[in-house]
Motif scaffolding. Structure first.
Motif, mmCIF file in Angstrom:
data_model
loop_
_atom_site.group_PDB
_atom_site.id
_atom_site.type_symbol
_atom_site.label_atom_id
_atom_site.label_comp_id
_atom_site.label_asym_id
_atom_site.label_seq_id
_atom_site.Cartn_x
_atom_site.Cartn_y
_atom_site.Cartn_z
ATOM 1 N N GLY A 298 -9.561 3.647 25.180
ATOM 2 C CA GLY A 298 -9.270 2.465 25.984
ATOM 3 C C GLY A 298 -10.197 2.387 27.178
ATOM 4 N N LEU A 299 -11.522 2.347 26.904
ATOM 5 C CA LEU A 299 -12.530 2.346 27.955
ATOM 6 C C LEU A 299 -13.050 0.938 28.237
ATOM 7 N N GLN A 300 -13.497 0.728 29.465
ATOM 8 C CA GLN A 300 -14.110 -0.544 29.830
ATOM 9 C C GLN A 300 -15.319 -0.817 28.948
ATOM 10 N N SER A 301 -16.134 0.203 28.711
ATOM 11 C CA SER A 301 -17.324 0.033 27.876
ATOM 12 C C SER A 301 -16.940 -0.299 26.438
ATOM 13 N N GLY A 302 -15.818 0.228 25.981
ATOM 14 C CA GLY A 302 -15.334 -0.099 24.642
ATOM 15 C C GLY A 302 -14.875 -1.544 24.552
ATOM 16 N N PHE A 303 -14.177 -2.007 25.585
ATOM 17 C CA PHE A 303 -13.723 -3.405 25.603
ATOM 18 C C PHE A 303 -14.915 -4.356 25.571
ATOM 19 N N ASP A 304 -15.972 -4.018 26.312
ATOM 20 C CA ASP A 304 -17.178 -4.855 26.308
ATOM 21 C C ASP A 304 -17.790 -4.923 24.915
ATOM 22 N N SER A 305 -17.828 -3.781 24.229
ATOM 23 C CA SER A 305 -18.409 -3.730 22.887
ATOM 24 C C SER A 305 -17.575 -4.528 21.892
ATOM 25 N N ILE A 306 -16.265 -4.482 22.030
ATOM 26 C CA ILE A 306 -15.383 -5.274 21.162
ATOM 27 C C ILE A 306 -15.667 -6.757 21.363
ATOM 28 N N ARG A 307 -15.799 -7.164 22.598
ATOM 29 C CA ARG A 307 -16.045 -8.575 22.896
ATOM 30 C C ARG A 307 -17.398 -9.039 22.335
ATOM 31 N N GLU A 308 -18.344 -8.097 22.271
ATOM 32 C CA GLU A 308 -19.673 -8.425 21.751
ATOM 33 C C GLU A 308 -19.725 -8.411 20.222
ATOM 34 N N GLY A 309 -18.605 -8.042 19.588
ATOM 35 C CA GLY A 309 -18.563 -8.025 18.134
ATOM 36 C C GLY A 309 -19.189 -6.793 17.509
ATOM 37 N N LYS A 310 -19.279 -5.710 18.264
ATOM 38 C CA LYS A 310 -19.878 -4.470 17.758
ATOM 39 C C LYS A 310 -18.778 -3.462 17.392
ATOM 40 N N LEU A 311 -18.139 -2.864 18.398
ATOM 41 C CA LEU A 311 -16.975 -2.022 18.115
ATOM 42 C C LEU A 311 -15.866 -2.927 17.567
ATOM 43 N N THR A 312 -15.332 -2.564 16.402
ATOM 44 C CA THR A 312 -14.301 -3.416 15.789
ATOM 45 C C THR A 312 -13.002 -3.339 16.571
ATOM 46 N N ALA A 313 -12.596 -2.124 16.897
ATOM 47 C CA ALA A 313 -11.303 -1.927 17.556
ATOM 48 C C ALA A 313 -11.264 -0.543 18.180
ATOM 49 N N THR A 314 -10.290 -0.339 19.035
ATOM 50 C CA THR A 314 -10.016 0.980 19.586
ATOM 51 C C THR A 314 -8.514 1.094 19.790
#
Length: 372
Positions: A298-314
Motif C-alpha cells: 500500500g505504497l504511494q509509488s504503487g498507487f501512482d503506478s496503478i493509476r498509470e495502468g502499469k501495476l495492476t493491483a496491490t
C-alpha cells in the motif's frame, strides 16, 4: 418606498443574517475546541468533554516512552510511522499525555542482531513500550520479549503473520497486524483467479526466507489450488527491494515470455517487475489481456503506478491503521490500565483503478503529519 431605501433595508437585513450565521459558526467551533474533539483536526472521536476531563486527570504529568523498530527503513514502514504520528498527536492534543518516540531500523535489511541490541538498549532506559516487526526466529525473539517485559517494557509486535503461531505461544502484549488469510497472499490469488478466469501462467518474485514469504506463499497457493489451470511456472528471489525485484523478473520473463501474472510478494519487488515488463516492451494488463503485475503493501509509488495502468493491483495491508492502533494500544494499557486482545487486525483491501483514489487519500493524510 423608494428603490434606494428598499436596497438599504435589504442590505441591513443581509448583514444581520450574516452576523447570526457567523456567530453560530463561532459558537460551534468554540464548543468543539472546549471539548477537545477538534483540536487535532481529525475525525477520530471517542468520548465527550466529561470523558476527556477524567482521562486528562489520569494522563496528567505522565510521559510515554515508545520505541519503534521495523526490520528495515522503507517507504512502507515510513507510512506506518506517519500513521503513528497521527495518533500520537491526537492523544497529546486531546488528553495531554506526553510522548517521547524513537525509531531505529537496522542498517542491513532484516538484521535481527541489530534489533535485539536496540530492544535491550531501550529496555535498559526504561521505555514503556517497544513496537517490533522482526524476521528473527520466533522462539529466540520470544525470549527477548519476555526479558524486556519482566523489566516493565511492554512489547507490541506489528506487521507479523500471527496466524502462523498458536496464540498462547505469543509472548508479546499484542500483535497488531492484518487478517487477510496468510499475509495478503490469499487475496492476491482470489483476485487474479477471478480476473484471469481461472487460467494462466504465474511467476513469483519473492522476498527473503522468513515469516512473511512463507505465509504469503501459503495463502496464494491455497487460493489458486481450486483452479488447476493456474500454474506457478517460475520463482526467483528479489529480497524485498526494487532493483533485485526487477532483475528477478527479467530472468523469469526471459524463460517464460508468455506469462499471465507476476506476483511480487511486496510492492517494491512488484514495481521492479513493472520495470522489467516495460524494458521488454510487453503489454500490461488492460482488463482483458496483457501481463498482470500485483504486489502487496500500500505504497504511494504503487498507487501512482496503478493509476498509470502499469501495476495492476496491490493489497493495502493497512500501514496507516497499524501505526494508529499500536499507539492507541500503548495508551490504553499504560495510561488507562486496560487489557487488550492478543491479536488485533486492521482492515485490508485489494487496490486497483476502481478504488485507488480513496485509499491513496487516507495514506496521503497520514504522510502529511509530523509528530509534534
Amino acid at each position: 418606498m423608494s428603490f434606494r431605501k428598499m436596497s438599504m433595508k435589504l442590505l441591513i437585513i443581509f448583514v444581520l443574517i450574516a452576523s447570526l450565521i457567523m456567530s453560530g459558526c463561532k459558537s460551534k467551533n468554540e464548543t468543539a475546541s472546549s471539548s477537545g474533539t477538534a483540536s487535532s483536526g481529525t475525525a477520530y472521536q471517542w468520548g465527550d468533554g466529561n470523558f476527556e476531563k477524567f482521562v486528562r486527570e489520569q494522563a496528567k504529568g505522565k510521559t510515554l516512552k515508545i520505541g519503534f523498530t521495523p526490520p528495515a527503513a522503507s517507504e512502507f514502514y515510513d507510512i506506518i510511522q506517519h500513521g503513528a504520528n497521527t495518533m500520537m498527536n491526537e492523544l497529546s492534543d486531546r488528553f495531554g499525555v506526553k510522548i517521547e518516540f524513537e525509531m531505529s531500523a537496522p542498517s542491513e535489511h532484516q538484521s535481527v542482531e541489530s534489533q535485539v541490541a536496540t530492544i535491550e538498549n531501550w529496555t535498559s532506559k526504561g521505555f514503556d513500550a517497544i513496537l517490533v516487526s522482526s524476521a528473527g526466529d520466533f522462539d529466540s525473539m520470544n525470549a527477548v520479549y519476555e526479558k524486556a517485559m519482566k523489566q516493565g517494557t511492554s512489547i507490541f509486535m506489528f506487521n507479523m503473520p500471527a496466524e502462523m503461531w498458536d496464540e498462547k505461544d505469543l509472548k508479546a502484549t499484542s500483535v497488531i497486524s492484518y487478517n487477510n488469510h496468510y499475509q495478503a497472499g490469499y487475496l492476491v490469488g482470489q483476485y487474479a483467479a477471478k480476473k484471469l478466469k481461472g487460467k494462466g501462467k504465474v511467476l513469483l518474485v519473492w522476498g527473503l526466507p522468513g515469516h512473511w514469504s512463507t505465509s504469503r506463499k501459503a495463502g496464494f497457493l491455497e487460493a489458486i489450488k481450486k483452479y488447476p489451470d493456474m500454474k506457478v511456472v517460475g520463482e526467483q528471489r528479489g529480497d524485498y527491494v526494487r532493483d533485485k525485484g526487477m532483475q528477478a523478473a527479467e530472468n523469469l520473463i526471459q524463460a517464460h515470455p508468455d506469462v499471465d501474472l507476476i506476483y511480487g510478494e511486496n510492492e517494491e519487488m512488484a514495481l521492479g517487475a513493472v520495470q522489467a515488463v516495460e524494458a521488454r516492451g510487453l503489454k500490461f494488463w488492460d482488463g482483458k489481456k496483457g501481463i498482470m503485475v500485483i504486489g502487496a503493501d500500500g505504497l504511494q509509488s504503487g498507487f501512482d503506478s496503478i493509476r498509470e495502468g502499469k501495476l495492476t493491483a496491490t493489497v493495502n495491508v493497512g500501514p496507516v491503521d497499524m501505526g494508529r492502533e499500536f499507539i492507541k494500544s500503548v495508551f490504553m494499557t499504560k495510561i488507562l490500565g486496560y487489557s487488550i486482545d492478543k491479536i488485533q487486525n486492521v482492515p485490508t483491501v485489494i487496490v486497483d483503478k476502481t478504488n485507488v483514489d480513496a485509499v491513496e487519500a487516507y495514506t496521503t493524510w497520514a504522510l502529511k503529519s509530523e509528530f509534534k
